[in-house]
Every structure is written in structure tokens, then in C-alpha cells.
Scaffold this motif. Sequence first.
Motif, PDB file in Angstrom:
ATOM      1  N   ASN A  58      26.514 119.036  24.446  1.00  0.00           N
ATOM      2  CA  ASN A  58      26.708 117.665  23.976  1.00  0.00           C
ATOM      3  C   ASN A  58      27.965 117.562  23.114  1.00  0.00           C
ATOM      4  OD1 ASN A  58      24.426 116.868  25.194  1.00  0.00           O
ATOM      5  ND2 ASN A  58      23.236 116.520  23.348  1.00  0.00           N
ATOM      6  N   ALA A  59      28.706 116.475  23.329  1.00  0.00           N
ATOM      7  CA  ALA A  59      29.862 116.222  22.479  1.00  0.00           C
ATOM      8  C   ALA A  59      30.012 114.713  22.317  1.00  0.00           C
ATOM      9  CB  ALA A  59      31.120 116.815  23.087  1.00  0.00           C
ATOM     10  N   SER A 127      39.096 115.808  28.860  1.00  0.00           N
ATOM     11  CA  SER A 127      39.543 116.961  29.656  1.00  0.00           C
ATOM     12  C   SER A 127      39.439 118.244  28.838  1.00  0.00           C
ATOM     13  CB  SER A 127      40.989 116.798  30.111  1.00  0.00           C
ATOM     14  OG  SER A 127      41.318 115.464  30.280  1.00  0.00           O
ATOM     15  N   ALA A 128      39.769 118.128  27.538  1.00  0.00           N
ATOM     16  CA  ALA A 128      39.667 119.308  26.676  1.00  0.00           C
ATOM     17  C   ALA A 128      38.218 119.764  26.570  1.00  0.00           C
ATOM     18  CB  ALA A 128      40.220 118.993  25.296  1.00  0.00           C
ATOM     19  N   LEU A 129      37.309 118.781  26.452  1.00  0.00           N
ATOM     20  CA  LEU A 129      35.893 119.123  26.313  1.00  0.00           C
ATOM     21  C   LEU A 129      35.351 119.767  27.590  1.00  0.00           C
ATOM     22  CD1 LEU A 129      34.541 116.022  24.411  1.00  0.00           C
ATOM     23  CD2 LEU A 129      34.525 118.378  23.620  1.00  0.00           C
ATOM     24  N   ILE A 130      35.809 119.266  28.729  1.00  0.00           N
ATOM     25  CA  ILE A 130      35.316 119.805  29.990  1.00  0.00           C
ATOM     26  C   ILE A 130      35.755 121.255  30.137  1.00  0.00           C
ATOM     27  CG2 ILE A 130      35.658 119.677  32.501  1.00  0.00           C
ATOM     28  CD1 ILE A 130      35.467 116.663  32.208  1.00  0.00           C
ATOM     29  N   ARG A 135      29.945 119.105  28.887  1.00  0.00           N
ATOM     30  CA  ARG A 135      30.028 118.044  29.884  1.00  0.00           C
ATOM     31  C   ARG A 135      29.270 116.772  29.493  1.00  0.00           C
ATOM     32  NH1 ARG A 135      32.464 119.547  34.520  1.00  0.00           N
ATOM     33  NH2 ARG A 135      31.779 117.624  35.487  1.00  0.00           N
ATOM     34  N   HIS A 136      28.365 116.891  28.525  1.00  0.00           N
ATOM     35  CA  HIS A 136      27.610 115.686  28.164  1.00  0.00           C
ATOM     36  C   HIS A 136      28.329 114.949  27.046  1.00  0.00           C
ATOM     37  CE1 HIS A 136      24.293 117.988  30.137  1.00  0.00           C
ATOM     38  NE2 HIS A 136      24.411 116.894  30.835  1.00  0.00           N
ATOM     39  N   THR A 169      32.906 108.306  32.269  1.00  0.00           N
ATOM     40  CA  THR A 169      31.584 108.870  31.998  1.00  0.00           C
ATOM     41  C   THR A 169      30.766 109.018  33.280  1.00  0.00           C
ATOM     42  OG1 THR A 169      30.846 106.667  31.435  1.00  0.00           O
ATOM     43  CG2 THR A 169      31.396 108.112  29.625  1.00  0.00           C
ATOM     44  N   SER A 170      30.954 108.108  34.231  1.00  0.00           N
ATOM     45  CA  SER A 170      30.170 108.247  35.458  1.00  0.00           C
ATOM     46  C   SER A 170      30.655 109.450  36.270  1.00  0.00           C
ATOM     47  CB  SER A 170      30.243 106.967  36.300  1.00  0.00           C
ATOM     48  OG  SER A 170      31.521 106.830  36.845  1.00  0.00           O
ATOM     49  N   GLU A 171      31.926 109.784  36.102  1.00  0.00           N
ATOM     50  CA  GLU A 171      32.465 110.934  36.833  1.00  0.00           C
ATOM     51  C   GLU A 171      31.955 112.251  36.258  1.00  0.00           C
ATOM     52  OE1 GLU A 171      36.900 112.405  37.600  1.00  0.00           O
ATOM     53  OE2 GLU A 171      36.638 110.260  37.885  1.00  0.00           O
TER      54      GLU A 171
END
Lengths: 266, 376
Positions: A58-59, A127-130, A135-136, A169-171
Motif C-alpha cells: 500500500n502507498a 512509476s517510482a512506486l511500481i 502497486r496498491h 489507478t484503473s491501470e
Amino acid sequence: MSRMTSNLLDEAIGLDDSTSLSPLVGRLLLVEDCVETSGAFVLHHLLKRAFSSPHSSNAVIFIAFSQSFVHYERVLRKLGCNLAAQRDSHRFFFLDMLTVGCSDRSGKETGEGVLVGLYCKIQRAVSALIQENKRHVTIVIDDIPLLEVAANGSSNHVLDFLHYCHTLTSEIGGSIIALSHEDVYLDIERPLILQMEYLADVLIKVGPLATGIAKDVHGQLTVLNKPVGGLEENLRNRVHNFQFYIKENVPFWLLTRRSCPTSSIY
Amino acid sequence: MADSICRALRDGALEGELAPALTLKDSINSPFGFHAFAHVLMQLSSNILAGKSQSRGLVLLAFSRSPAYYLELLKKSGGNVGSSEKWIQILDCYTDPLGWKERFTGGEKISNVHQEVSNLSHLCTNVRDMDNLFSSIITLGKAGFVGEGTVRFCVAIDSVTDMLRHSSTSAVAGLLSNFRSNDKVSSTFWLVHEDLHEEKVIAALEYMSSMVATVEPLTPSPYVCESSLNTPYLEHSSTKGRFHVRIKRRNGRVRVICENFKVEQSGIKFTSISSEDAVVNQGLVPKVQFNLQLSEKEQIDRARVVLPFEHQGNGKPIQIYDGRRSLTDSKDDDKPLSTSEKSKDEGAGKGEIIYFRDSEDEMPDSDEDPDDDLDI
């Protein structure tokens, strides 16, 4: 006690569902409040919820137009959550937009330009978080009317911005939480808020007690879960209605007045 | 009768006529327009796949949902999206409608969408340019499925509301009417949120469509009560509603149909109103201890009763019973007093009125005014 009672809101939104990893995936949650009763505590509660959940993926990306980081940090500390630590561990991105409006007035940047710039920041953060395998991602917007101010009062641009956040967010399977004020749009014929209600999958209305002022009740909350799309497995179209009492920014849910599935209404 | 609109879209356009067009509209009180749209889309696509329809393919303008979502939806309904023959093309106005992402990435495409999705969808990065939109749809249709001769395709738009947000009413109206008059287009349908636009915009859209379907709540609810938190949301919470269809035929006849619908897990379900009403009517008589209705035997008995004076003029002597034993009946003293026909006894099933005087004090029935002697 607090743990048990605060589940009323979680239950209404569907957060209590332990079977799904993140029940808000791809959804837009809209909180509508009014002058008499602020709905900011719902944001605080959801923020805390995002960090206290066991999933480390989660982020939160927080777009703050109304308050500074220090304010949120103080409130969240009361709730038992250290925002500064979360920020240092790259789980909390704080985009301070308080000063953006002022600095851009002097420049030639248009309303759309401000929002495009903001969106770029969000996308970069995502993108950094991914890459860190978080991913959430939850995008929190506090609040929509001030976002509209930043967009030079163009509700179209606000909707474009929300649309772009929604595609993001849907992606990746994240969610959006936005706070808006209902009474700001009372006199306008086709207000922004109505368009946002179409977009929203979960609508939370915060208002004063319908029966008048009470000492022990600070307001009431109506949660509406829309059935989405036709693809979703569980069709939650339910209205939950309950009252709350806030003590030092910690909400206590008092009682469920109505929590009924559709079939019992008709 | 949701079937009839699907049939009309399936049958398509006649040579030299405008293509049939359907406007689907909903409002915030019953926001199930998209469910109805998905229903029509799936019906039409199954017709296309079965080769029953005039059109051989479908071009979908996706504004409010992602192409991946639609492919998932069509797969769920059993549509064969992965087949080699491309029967669906999606113009993706959802992912990057204004080119923000393009501007940010400098043109390079960053996307982690599925291969299958990217095969069928085509990104549109400037939805404000209606001419461009029109030409890319026609190109997609022609390149995708229109090979030779008179093969046609359908055009579906999932949110005219979003189009109207990006460009003027006249531009959108022009685009829609261009679709209808294009000889490659078999039929077209679109969804619009009624309460987000002015009445004249909705009226313009309705003029351009041969069918208008409205998704309404079951009871018209006043959404005006802003102060109350509860009332409108009861309406919201219902997954049921009414589906109101107006079909304009080519011969000028207008047919209005109304149906009930219910949104379920599997999608939207339509039921005709009459069958539901019958069920409702049966349960409408309240359950009370009293018998409010007559049984069949009671009704027959009631019909047999001869009311006083009813037999007059049948050739029988007119006898008015005044409640006393009249002279003519003195021979039947032992019998109970009754209307004098009793003695003639024409049939066992004859109805009768039995009346006894309570006492001698009671005035006999007569036409005389009992207060006649009062000198007023």
C-alpha cells in the motif's frame, strides 16, 4: 472498543472484506461534506487504514490543497500513525499544493497547465512506486473545490484531471479518494459535484444530524455503494446510515440507523 | 421490449435511408444507463458474431471505460474477441483523451496493456477534434471489416456526455448525424447522462435518433431535497427501475413501450410490466377477517332476488305488501308473512325478501307523508 466500532465505516465501504486484497481497486471514493460538519476525519481514517493494513504494497499519494503536512502529521499521530516515518519509507508522497496557486498566478501558466504539471508529478510518483513493487496506490485529493480554484475555476479541467487519475489507478489497480464540499455547489444548475457523483463508485455524505443539534452526536454519515459496470462479482448497492461522535479527531461510530440491502426497501 | 431496440439495431439501415440510432439516457437517481448500454452492446455483438445482423463489425468509442474493460465484458458474455477475424475495433478515447500522457512521455508509448487489447484498440489523443474523430472511425470501420461491396458496421459511443464536455453541441451533433448518413454505417447507439446537460442538448440528440430509451427510477423521486441526507439515497439504493422506450418507425408511427428492469450480478434483466402487475394485483386485497368478496353461489343467489316492484307489469296482480296481513292473504294465516309471491311458489330457487313488522307501532309502508297532519 474503538477497533470494533470503527469497523462500521469500513464495513459500509467494504474494507472489512478480508477475501479481497484491496476492495477499493480501481474505484473512486467521494466524500461530500458541508460547512456545518467537516468530513476531513473520513480522510484521516482512510489514510490511517491504508498504512495500518498488513499489505506492505500500500502507498498513498496525497494532494493537499487545504492543509499543510504538519497538520496531517499531527492528526495522524493522534490516531497512532507516524506520517513522517511513512514518508521516509516512500509509502507516503505528499504534494503540497498550498502555495502552487499563488506562485502560478504571476506566471502565465493556465489552469490546465497547473493540472497537467500536477498529473505529471503523480504519474512520476506512481512509476517510482511500481518499481518498488508497491502497486496498491491510493491517490487522495483534499479537496476538490480548491483544486478547481487552482484550475482557474474550470470544472472541465478538474474533471479531465480526475479522468487522468482514474486511468492511472484503473491501470495499476489503485484507488482515488476525494473530498468535496456539497454546499459550495448548491445554486449551480449542473454542478461539478453531480458529474463527480456519476464518476464515484462509493459516495460518503457527511452532514449534521437531521433531527437537530445533539450534544452527543456530531453528525451523520451516509455511505452509498454503487454497483459498478456489470463486471463485478459482488453487487453491493447498499445504503448505510449511521451517526458519529468525534473526540480529538478520533471518530467514534455511534449506531447504525439503517443498514439494509435493497430488497428490504422495496 | 429491450429486444425490439436490439432487433432494430441488428436489422440496420435501408438503402438510401438514415441508419437507425438509439439514444440511451439515464439520470443520477437511476444511474444504470451503462448497464443498459452494455446489454445492448452484448446483444448486438452476439448478433454480429452469429452473422444475423446487417453489420459485420462494430466500432466502439470508449470514453468512460478502458478497452481492457470492454474486452473483459465481451469475453464474459461469450463473445469471441480473440478470433482472427476482427469484428470489433475500439477507438480508445479513455486512456489519453487530451494528450497529457503523450506530452509527458514525449511521444513514446509507455503501456503495460495486454497484447490482445492493444491489437484491437487504437489510441486517440485529441478528442476535441471531431473531424479527426470521424475520419478515424470511418477508417477503422473500413479497414477492419468493410471489405467489398455494401458491407456495413455499427458505431457505439459509451459517453456522449464526455464528448459534449470536450466540444460544442453542434460539433457533436454534426458528428452523430454524419454517422447516420454514412453509407457504411449500419446502425449507431450512444449513452448520455440526461441531468448533466441542458434540455435543448438532450432534445437535439433525441431528434437525431430513431429510438430513445430512458432509464428511470421506479417512482419519480424529488432529488431537490438537498438538506435531507436520507431520502434520495433510498432511491439510489434500488437496483430496480423502469426502462422507457420510444421508437419512431419509418412510416411515421411512434411506439412507446415501458418495461421494468433489475440490475443483477450477471447484468441487467428486463421484465414486462403487465406480468409483474398481475402478481402485484393478486396480493393487493388486504388480508382481513371479514369476507369482502362474494362467493359464486352468493352472487347467483343475489341475482335471483326480485326487488319490490320489479315484477310490476308482468301481467301479475300488483300487490304492495304493507307489513300487515292483508285481506287477500288471510287464508294463508298459518304461513309466515312474506311477499305474496311466496304462496305462488314458482321455483324453489326464487329469491325473496323476508320482512316482519316489529310491532303495531311501526307505521305501514305507504306513500303518505307521516307528518301530513302537522300544520306548518
